[in-house]
Scaffold this motif. Structure first.
Motif, PDB file in Angstrom:
ATOM      1  N   HIS A   1       0.841  -1.208   0.000  1.00 35.47           N
ATOM      2  CA  HIS A   1       0.000   0.000   0.000  1.00 35.47           C
ATOM      3  C   HIS A   1       0.877   1.259   0.000  1.00 35.47           C
ATOM      4  CE1 HIS A   1      -3.652   2.293   0.598  1.00 35.47           C
ATOM      5  NE2 HIS A   1      -2.991   3.016   1.494  1.00 35.47           N
TER       6      HIS A   1
ATOM      7  N   TYR B   1       3.912   1.575  -1.139  1.00 34.72           N
ATOM      8  CA  TYR B   1       4.569   1.705  -2.443  1.00 34.72           C
ATOM      9  C   TYR B   1       3.611   2.328  -3.465  1.00 34.72           C
ATOM     10  CZ  TYR B   1       7.350   0.618  -6.562  1.00 34.72           C
ATOM     11  OH  TYR B   1       8.077   0.720  -7.719  1.00 34.72           O
ATOM     12  N   TYR B   2       2.391   1.800  -3.530  1.00 38.57           N
ATOM     13  CA  TYR B   2       1.419   2.341  -4.492  1.00 38.57           C
ATOM     14  C   TYR B   2       1.039   3.780  -4.148  1.00 38.57           C
ATOM     15  CZ  TYR B   2       0.766  -1.962  -7.139  1.00 38.57           C
ATOM     16  OH  TYR B   2       0.965  -3.042  -7.947  1.00 38.57           O
TER      17      TYR B   2
ATOM     18  N   LEU C   1      -3.216  -0.514 -11.300  1.00 43.44           N
ATOM     19  CA  LEU C   1      -1.906   0.129 -11.248  1.00 43.44           C
ATOM     20  C   LEU C   1      -0.858  -0.862 -11.754  1.00 43.44           C
ATOM     21  CD1 LEU C   1      -2.295   1.839  -7.754  1.00 43.44           C
ATOM     22  CD2 LEU C   1      -2.131   3.008  -9.949  1.00 43.44           C
TER      23      LEU C   1
ATOM     24  N   ALA D   1      -1.856  -5.011  -8.857  1.00 48.10           N
ATOM     25  CA  ALA D   1      -2.949  -4.212  -8.306  1.00 48.10           C
ATOM     26  C   ALA D   1      -4.077  -4.217  -9.319  1.00 48.10           C
ATOM     27  CB  ALA D   1      -2.488  -2.787  -8.040  1.00 48.10           C
TER      28      ALA D   1
END
Length: 149
Positions: free
Chosen positions: A8, A10-11, A104, A116
């Motif tokens: 989470h 990282y995104y 993503l 994702a």
């Protein structure tokens, strides 16, 4: 920090970087149009200015899309572990890690590939609301939910 929290984070950073990049591009175009207005005249100037405005509108649209993505990510509490699959769940199915959030890019965290996907995608919609042990088929591929975080 859990594996899901690393994903989470990282995104979230990826989306923040995109926001910063689009804001930088928009401000550079704004600055260019101000500088161009000082020293040019005639049809070429008008065309160049018009092209800059079109480009700026395109970047503004993309910025709005990325801000909407950020809003979705901000709603996700990566520390929550649900028994059934919801927005923000990390699902392992057929050995593949799927993070239900947004569409993503695929990433690698701690040597593990993570995809994702949006809950509205065909795979995401099949996963939503189900739990460990659920099996389903998409495009001839059978899936088994192995774990949910």
């Amino acid at each position: 920090m859990t594996f899901k929290q690393k994903i989470h984070q990282y995104y979230s950073r990826l989306v923040e970087d995109r926001i910063d990049a689009f804001r930088d591009m928009i401000s550079a175009l704004t600055e260019d149009s101000k500088n161009d207005a000082k020293g040019s005249a005639g049809d070429k100037h008008e065309t160049a200015l018009s092209m800059m405005h079109l480009e700026q509108e395109k970047f503004n649209t993309k910025l709005r899309e990325v801000l909407e993505q950020k809003a979705v990510l901000d709603k996700i509490d990566a520390s929550v572990i649900a028994k059934t699959i919801v927005l923000g769940s990390l699902v392992k199915a057929n050995g593949i890690y799927l993070y239900l959030s947004l569409a993503l890019p695929k990433i690698t965290i701690d040597g593990v590939n993570v995809i994702a996907l949006s809950p509205q995608s065909p795979l995401g919609s099949k996963l939503m609301g189900n739990s460990v042990g659920f099996t389903f088929e998409i495009n001839g591929t059978k899936y088994l939910i192995e774990s949910v975080e």
